[in-house]
Write a protein that holds these residues in place. Sequence first.
Motif, PDB file in Angstrom:
ATOM      1  N   HIS A  39      -1.594   4.446  -4.200  1.00 13.41           N
ATOM      2  CA  HIS A  39      -2.491   5.239  -3.148  1.00 13.41           C
ATOM      3  C   HIS A  39      -3.050   6.462  -3.963  1.00 13.41           C
ATOM      4  O   HIS A  39      -2.429   7.294  -4.565  1.00 13.41           O
ATOM      5  N   VAL A  40      -4.482   6.445  -3.982  1.00 12.73           N
ATOM      6  CA  VAL A  40      -5.318   7.665  -5.061  1.00 12.73           C
ATOM      7  C   VAL A  40      -4.617   7.643  -6.201  1.00 12.73           C
ATOM      8  O   VAL A  40      -4.269   8.743  -6.554  1.00 12.73           O
ATOM      9  N   GLY A  41      -4.200   6.947  -6.793  1.00 13.62           N
ATOM     10  CA  GLY A  41      -4.036   6.639  -8.148  1.00 13.62           C
ATOM     11  C   GLY A  41      -2.254   7.053  -8.416  1.00 13.62           C
ATOM     12  O   GLY A  41      -1.922   7.180  -9.538  1.00 13.62           O
ATOM     13  N   GLU A  42      -1.551   7.078  -7.550  1.00 13.77           N
ATOM     14  CA  GLU A  42      -0.283   7.342  -7.691  1.00 13.77           C
ATOM     15  C   GLU A  42       0.748   6.291  -6.726  1.00 13.77           C
ATOM     16  O   GLU A  42       0.147   5.508  -5.805  1.00 13.77           O
ATOM     17  N   ALA A  43       1.505   5.659  -7.719  1.00 12.42           N
ATOM     18  CA  ALA A  43       2.501   4.566  -7.026  1.00 12.42           C
ATOM     19  C   ALA A  43       3.219   5.433  -6.097  1.00 12.42           C
ATOM     20  O   ALA A  43       3.977   6.372  -6.309  1.00 12.42           O
ATOM     21  N   ILE A  44       3.338   4.781  -4.833  1.00 16.96           N
ATOM     22  CA  ILE A  44       4.217   5.544  -3.724  1.00 16.96           C
ATOM     23  C   ILE A  44       5.509   4.752  -3.614  1.00 16.96           C
ATOM     24  O   ILE A  44       6.071   5.532  -2.709  1.00 16.96           O
ATOM     25  N   GLN A  45       5.592   3.536  -3.627  1.00 16.64           N
ATOM     26  CA  GLN A  45       6.651   2.926  -3.031  1.00 16.64           C
ATOM     27  C   GLN A  45       6.820   1.496  -4.012  1.00 16.64           C
ATOM     28  O   GLN A  45       5.582   0.965  -4.426  1.00 16.64           O
ATOM     29  N   VAL A  46       8.032   1.162  -4.440  1.00 17.78           N
ATOM     30  CA  VAL A  46       8.574   0.013  -4.889  1.00 17.78           C
ATOM     31  C   VAL A  46       8.520  -0.990  -3.892  1.00 17.78           C
ATOM     32  O   VAL A  46       9.113  -0.755  -2.734  1.00 17.78           O
ATOM     33  N   VAL A  47       7.756  -2.419  -3.950  1.00 20.21           N
ATOM     34  CA  VAL A  47       7.671  -3.392  -2.956  1.00 20.21           C
ATOM     35  C   VAL A  47       8.298  -4.686  -3.343  1.00 20.21           C
ATOM     36  O   VAL A  47       8.235  -4.905  -4.546  1.00 20.21           O
ATOM     37  N   ASP A  48       8.701  -5.403  -2.535  1.00 16.14           N
ATOM     38  CA  ASP A  48       9.249  -6.708  -2.691  1.00 16.14           C
ATOM     39  C   ASP A  48       8.116  -7.578  -3.188  1.00 16.14           C
ATOM     40  O   ASP A  48       6.811  -7.323  -2.950  1.00 16.14           O
ATOM     41  N   GLU A  49       8.259  -8.459  -4.260  1.00 21.58           N
ATOM     42  CA  GLU A  49       7.317  -9.418  -4.903  1.00 21.58           C
ATOM     43  C   GLU A  49       6.781 -10.329  -4.166  1.00 21.58           C
ATOM     44  O   GLU A  49       5.408 -10.308  -4.143  1.00 21.58           O
ATOM     45  N   GLU A  50       7.445 -10.825  -3.279  1.00 21.70           N
ATOM     46  CA  GLU A  50       6.829 -11.840  -2.347  1.00 21.70           C
ATOM     47  C   GLU A  50       5.928 -11.113  -1.116  1.00 21.70           C
ATOM     48  O   GLU A  50       4.837 -11.568  -0.972  1.00 21.70           O
ATOM     49  N   LEU A  51       6.183  -9.783  -0.841  1.00 22.02           N
ATOM     50  CA  LEU A  51       5.507  -9.057   0.181  1.00 22.02           C
ATOM     51  C   LEU A  51       4.073  -8.879  -0.431  1.00 22.02           C
ATOM     52  O   LEU A  51       3.032  -8.785  -0.326  1.00 22.02           O
TER      53      LEU A  51
END
Length: 74
Positions: free
Chosen positions: A47-59
């Motif tokens: 979001h706006v150039g910042e990683a804000i959360q690690v997410v599951d690969e499938e999702l």
Amino acid sequence: MCLSVPAKIIEIGSSGWQAKVDYLGSHIDVGISLLDRVEVGQYVLVHVGEAIQVVDEELAKESIEIWKGWLDEA
């Protein structure tokens, strides 16, 4: 309301504060200082150039396909 796009981490910068990500086919640098720890190969929401959360690969892959569909319609 926030809008974020999933991206795959392809390289972590030497400073540990930035990473290069694959963002719908484009490679861009994003900040990773908001996250405790990230690794190459993980998917994150950006979001706006910042990683804000690690997410599951499938999702992440499902979301990327939805984004690609929307972009193809535009």
